[in-house]
Design a protein around this motif. Structure first.
Motif, short mmCIF file in Angstrom:
data_model
loop_
_atom_site.label_atom_id
_atom_site.label_comp_id
_atom_site.label_asym_id
_atom_site.label_seq_id
_atom_site.Cartn_x
_atom_site.Cartn_y
_atom_site.Cartn_z
N ALA A 40 46.47 42.49 32.15
CA ALA A 40 46.14 43.07 33.46
C ALA A 40 47.02 42.48 34.55
CB ALA A 40 44.66 42.83 33.77
N ALA A 44 49.58 44.90 36.58
CA ALA A 44 49.37 45.11 38.02
C ALA A 44 50.60 44.73 38.82
CB ALA A 44 48.17 44.31 38.48
N SER A 237 50.33 38.16 42.55
CA SER A 237 48.88 38.41 42.64
C SER A 237 48.27 37.71 43.85
CB SER A 237 48.18 37.97 41.35
OG SER A 237 48.20 36.56 41.21
N GLU A 243 44.79 44.22 46.22
CA GLU A 243 45.34 45.15 45.23
C GLU A 243 45.16 44.62 43.82
OE1 GLU A 243 46.80 43.90 48.03
OE2 GLU A 243 48.72 44.96 48.34
N PHE A 244 45.42 43.32 43.64
CA PHE A 244 45.31 42.79 42.28
C PHE A 244 43.86 42.74 41.83
CE2 PHE A 244 44.68 39.16 39.38
CZ PHE A 244 45.27 39.74 38.27
N ALA A 247 42.91 46.11 40.69
CA ALA A 247 43.55 46.45 39.43
C ALA A 247 42.93 45.68 38.27
CB ALA A 247 45.05 46.16 39.51
#
Length: 312
Positions: A40, A44, A237, A243-244, A247
């Motif tokens: 992940a 991302a 990140s 955003e991370f 995600a």
């Protein structure tokens, strides 16, 4: 563990990994992961694009089955905590840690139900604790007991994988659950548990990327590139937290608030193998020896591959 023996569960996990379609001559990295967190992070941050090699992923719920896969050489490498790495090495798994990160260990913790009367580590005397054998949860439970001058009794531990331990806690079959992120944040944000004893002051916060000796010999360049991508993705990140976190929640399938909580408070950073890393890891190994969980002292120095240095 015997090399190249797979349990049914591990075989099923690997069968579900997406197949690699490779151009002739391209290296294939067989990557293990725990609850999808590593994949992940890279996905991302866009670090899985334009790879000079192919990756075949296999996901595991905890370090123990990942260590089994490394032992069988069903995967080349994967993320593993300090305690399970020590147990894997003590059991003869031929791996080395080639990249190191340190984080805030708060979320490696002993949890209890929100309404539990337990308030301190001393209250764990005579209680039932669920955790994975040889996991960082097992380690933190032992450290929590030791911090209160307690030793585990014959029936202290119920060795259960995270989903079963969580269910046992909520149903009252155990009094406490010793676990790690993201399970801690998931239980907290869902109102199913609270932290009784955190890992701060008890755990080094170290975890690793560990690879088989075979992979390090044959795929060193690809492993080095992969590790640098992880470092860049980690940096990205923390520059793009909302955003991370979104995600991460989507990719690994957990609640957004749990994803953000466990991510922000871990504050991970990738570091070089130095004297402090070696000293901290040796201290953890020696603790397990004193606790009677290792049969002989493990010298941690040969268990590291020092060729990787994270980019500034």
């Amino acid at each position: 563990m015997k090399r190249r023996e797979l349990t049914f569960g591990l075989a099923a996990t690997l069968a579900g990994a997406w197949p690699a379609v490779r151009a002739q001559g391209r290296t294939l990295l067989k990557a293990g992961d725990q609850k999808g967190g590593l994949r992940a992070l890279l996905e991302a941050a866009g670090e899985l694009q334009n790879l000079p090699y192919d990756i075949q992923w296999a996901e595991f719920p905890a370090a123990a089955p990942l260590a089994e896969a490394l032992n069988a050489e069903a995967v080349d490498f994967g993320p593993i905590g300090d305690a399970p790495l020590i147990f894997a090495l003590a059991n003869g798994v031929r791996i080395k840690a080639f990249a190191v990160n340190r984080s805030d260990p708060y979320g490696t913790a002993v949890l209890v139900r929100p309404d539990s009367p337990l308030k301190t580590a001393a209250d764990l005397k005579g209680k039932r604790i669920g955790t994975n054998r040889g996991s960082i949860g097992h380690f933190i439970a032992l450290k929590a007991l030791a911090s209160a001058g307690l030793k585990p009794e014959a029936d202290t531990f119920r060795f259960l994988p995270p989903p079963d331990a969580k269910l046992a806690l909520t149903q009252g079959a155990i009094d406490a659950w010793a676990t790690w992120e993201p399970y801690t944040a998931m239980a907290e944000t869902a109102g199913q548990a609270r932290v009784l004893v955190s890992g701060r002051g008890l755990s080094s916060g170290l975890s690793f990327l560990a690879a088989t000796d075979t992979a390090l010999a044959a795929k060193r360049e690809a492993l080095h590139d992969f590790a640098q991508r992880v470092v860049r993705a980690q940096r990205w990140s923390y520059q793009h937290v909302p955003e991370f976190a979104a995600a991460l929640a989507r990719i690994i399938g957990i609640a957004p608030e749990a994803a953000r909580l466990q991510f922000e408070r871990r504050a991970q950073r990738w570091i070089a193998v130095d004297a402090q890393v070696l000293a901290d890891q040796q201290r953890t190994a020696d603790f397990f020896l004193e606790a009677g969980l290792l049969k002989q002292r493990l010298d941690v120095r040969p268990t590291f591959d020092n060729g990787f240095v994270p980019a500034a």
